[in-house]
Write a protein that holds these residues in place. Structure first.
Motif, short mmCIF file in Angstrom:
data_model
loop_
_atom_site.label_atom_id
_atom_site.label_comp_id
_atom_site.label_asym_id
_atom_site.label_seq_id
_atom_site.Cartn_x
_atom_site.Cartn_y
_atom_site.Cartn_z
N GLY A 17 -95.68 74.86 58.09
CA GLY A 17 -94.39 75.20 57.52
C GLY A 17 -94.52 75.87 56.16
N ALA A 18 -95.45 75.36 55.35
CA ALA A 18 -95.67 75.95 54.02
C ALA A 18 -96.22 77.36 54.15
N LEU A 19 -97.11 77.57 55.12
CA LEU A 19 -97.67 78.91 55.33
C LEU A 19 -96.58 79.87 55.77
N ASP A 20 -95.71 79.43 56.68
CA ASP A 20 -94.62 80.29 57.13
C ASP A 20 -93.71 80.67 55.97
N GLU A 21 -93.45 79.73 55.06
CA GLU A 21 -92.63 80.04 53.89
C GLU A 21 -93.30 81.09 53.02
N SER A 22 -94.62 80.96 52.86
CA SER A 22 -95.35 81.95 52.06
C SER A 22 -95.31 83.33 52.71
N ILE A 23 -95.50 83.36 54.04
CA ILE A 23 -95.49 84.64 54.75
C ILE A 23 -94.12 85.30 54.65
N THR A 24 -93.07 84.50 54.77
CA THR A 24 -91.72 85.04 54.65
C THR A 24 -91.48 85.57 53.24
N ALA A 25 -91.99 84.85 52.25
CA ALA A 25 -91.86 85.32 50.86
C ALA A 25 -92.61 86.63 50.66
N TRP A 26 -93.78 86.76 51.28
CA TRP A 26 -94.54 88.02 51.17
C TRP A 26 -93.77 89.17 51.83
N ALA A 27 -93.14 88.89 52.96
CA ALA A 27 -92.37 89.93 53.64
C ALA A 27 -91.21 90.40 52.76
N LEU A 28 -90.55 89.46 52.11
CA LEU A 28 -89.43 89.82 51.24
C LEU A 28 -89.93 90.60 50.03
N ALA A 29 -91.08 90.20 49.49
CA ALA A 29 -91.65 90.94 48.35
C ALA A 29 -92.11 92.33 48.79
N ALA A 30 -92.66 92.41 50.00
CA ALA A 30 -93.09 93.71 50.53
C ALA A 30 -91.90 94.64 50.69
N ARG A 31 -90.77 94.08 51.06
CA ARG A 31 -89.55 94.87 51.20
C ARG A 31 -89.18 95.53 49.87
N GLY A 32 -89.53 94.86 48.79
CA GLY A 32 -89.23 95.39 47.46
C GLY A 32 -90.29 96.32 46.93
N GLY A 33 -91.33 96.61 47.75
CA GLY A 33 -92.34 97.57 47.33
C GLY A 33 -93.62 96.98 46.80
N ASP A 34 -93.82 95.67 46.93
CA ASP A 34 -95.03 95.01 46.45
C ASP A 34 -96.16 95.28 47.45
N THR A 35 -97.10 96.15 47.10
CA THR A 35 -98.17 96.53 48.03
C THR A 35 -99.12 95.37 48.31
N ASP A 36 -99.34 94.51 47.33
CA ASP A 36 -100.19 93.34 47.54
C ASP A 36 -99.55 92.40 48.57
N ALA A 37 -98.23 92.26 48.49
CA ALA A 37 -97.52 91.42 49.44
C ALA A 37 -97.59 92.00 50.86
N VAL A 38 -97.55 93.33 50.95
CA VAL A 38 -97.70 93.98 52.26
C VAL A 38 -99.03 93.60 52.89
N GLU A 39 -100.10 93.69 52.10
CA GLU A 39 -101.43 93.38 52.62
C GLU A 39 -101.53 91.92 53.03
N ARG A 40 -100.97 91.01 52.24
CA ARG A 40 -101.01 89.58 52.57
C ARG A 40 -100.22 89.30 53.85
N PHE A 41 -99.07 89.93 53.97
CA PHE A 41 -98.21 89.75 55.14
C PHE A 41 -98.93 90.20 56.41
N VAL A 42 -99.52 91.39 56.37
CA VAL A 42 -100.21 91.91 57.55
C VAL A 42 -101.42 91.05 57.89
N ARG A 43 -102.19 90.69 56.88
CA ARG A 43 -103.40 89.91 57.12
C ARG A 43 -103.07 88.54 57.71
N ALA A 44 -101.99 87.92 57.23
CA ALA A 44 -101.64 86.58 57.67
C ALA A 44 -101.20 86.53 59.14
N LEU A 45 -100.58 87.61 59.62
CA LEU A 45 -100.00 87.58 60.96
C LEU A 45 -100.71 88.48 61.97
#
Length: 215
Positions: A17-45
């Protein structure tokens, strides 16, 4: 012989559950243009997407392309993601659509083979330490005996690790239907494992969710 069961402890559920929350947070940050969050989101899933499209796809050679297509679609649609569901469920819904679209495209083209080989793709994509994997009983062979809808529900909840409510969202059906399908799938797999003398392998699977066996 001993076969390791899938982890279903409360502690494991909390970590997931905690990991899913982190992944969702990365997706939301990626939506705002955070390239590091994009990489974390893709790598996690990435592995979950590969495993899921392998389960759905009849062509094991298309798995990598479908996974790439899924992420391209997702990254192009991030501006519409609002975090109302987990990013994992949202992404797997996109993966399902990518596979469906690939089938529709292929339907209009000549087919070189009518032999489905999704079993090989799942076997190549599945992780180690699943019931039967280390003892010569291929999980993919057992899953192949299940009806498509029950296999899909089992893969989403027990292999990919989605909560039942999110698996229902991906499958576009009521959560009670997912619980029923998983319960029936588990009963079938238990019977098959019992025939092989290894029925204890799935005893812990699904214990965190009530089994509702409905018609």
């Amino acid at each position: 012989m001993t076969i390791p069961a899938l982890p279903t402890s409360r502690h494991e559920g909390d970590k997931a559950g905690a990991l899913d929350e982190s992944i969702t947070a990365w997706a939301l940050a990626a939506r705002g243009g955070d390239t590091d969050a994009v990489e974390r989101f893709v790598r996690a899933l990435h592995r979950d997407v590969q495993r899921y499209v392998a389960h759905l796809c009849a062509d094991p050679q298309a798995v990598d392309d479908l996974a790439q297509d899924t992420f391209l679609r997702a990254l192009g649609s991030l501006h519409r993601f609002e975090g109302r569901s987990s990013a994992r469920a949202w992404l797997l819904s996109i993966a399902r659509r990518a596979v469906i679209d690939s089938y529709r495209y292929a339907a209009g083209r000549p087919r070189l083979s009518d032999v489905p080989d999704w079993q090989l793709a799942v076997e190549l994509a599945q992780p180690q330490n699943l019931p039967g994997f280390d003892d010569g009983i291929a999980l993919v062979d057992l899953l192949a005996s299940l009806p498509d809808e029950r296999r899909d529900a089992f893969v989403l909840t027990q292999l990919v690790g989605l909560p039942y409510a999110e698996a229902a969202e991906v499958s576009k059906c009521p959560v009670g239907t997912i619980r029923s399908r998983v319960a029936r799938a588990r009963a079938t797999l238990m019977a098959l494992l019992d025939d092989a003398g290894t029925s204890h392998a799935l005893e812990a699977v699904g214990e965190d969710e009530p089994a509702v066996v409905a018609a």
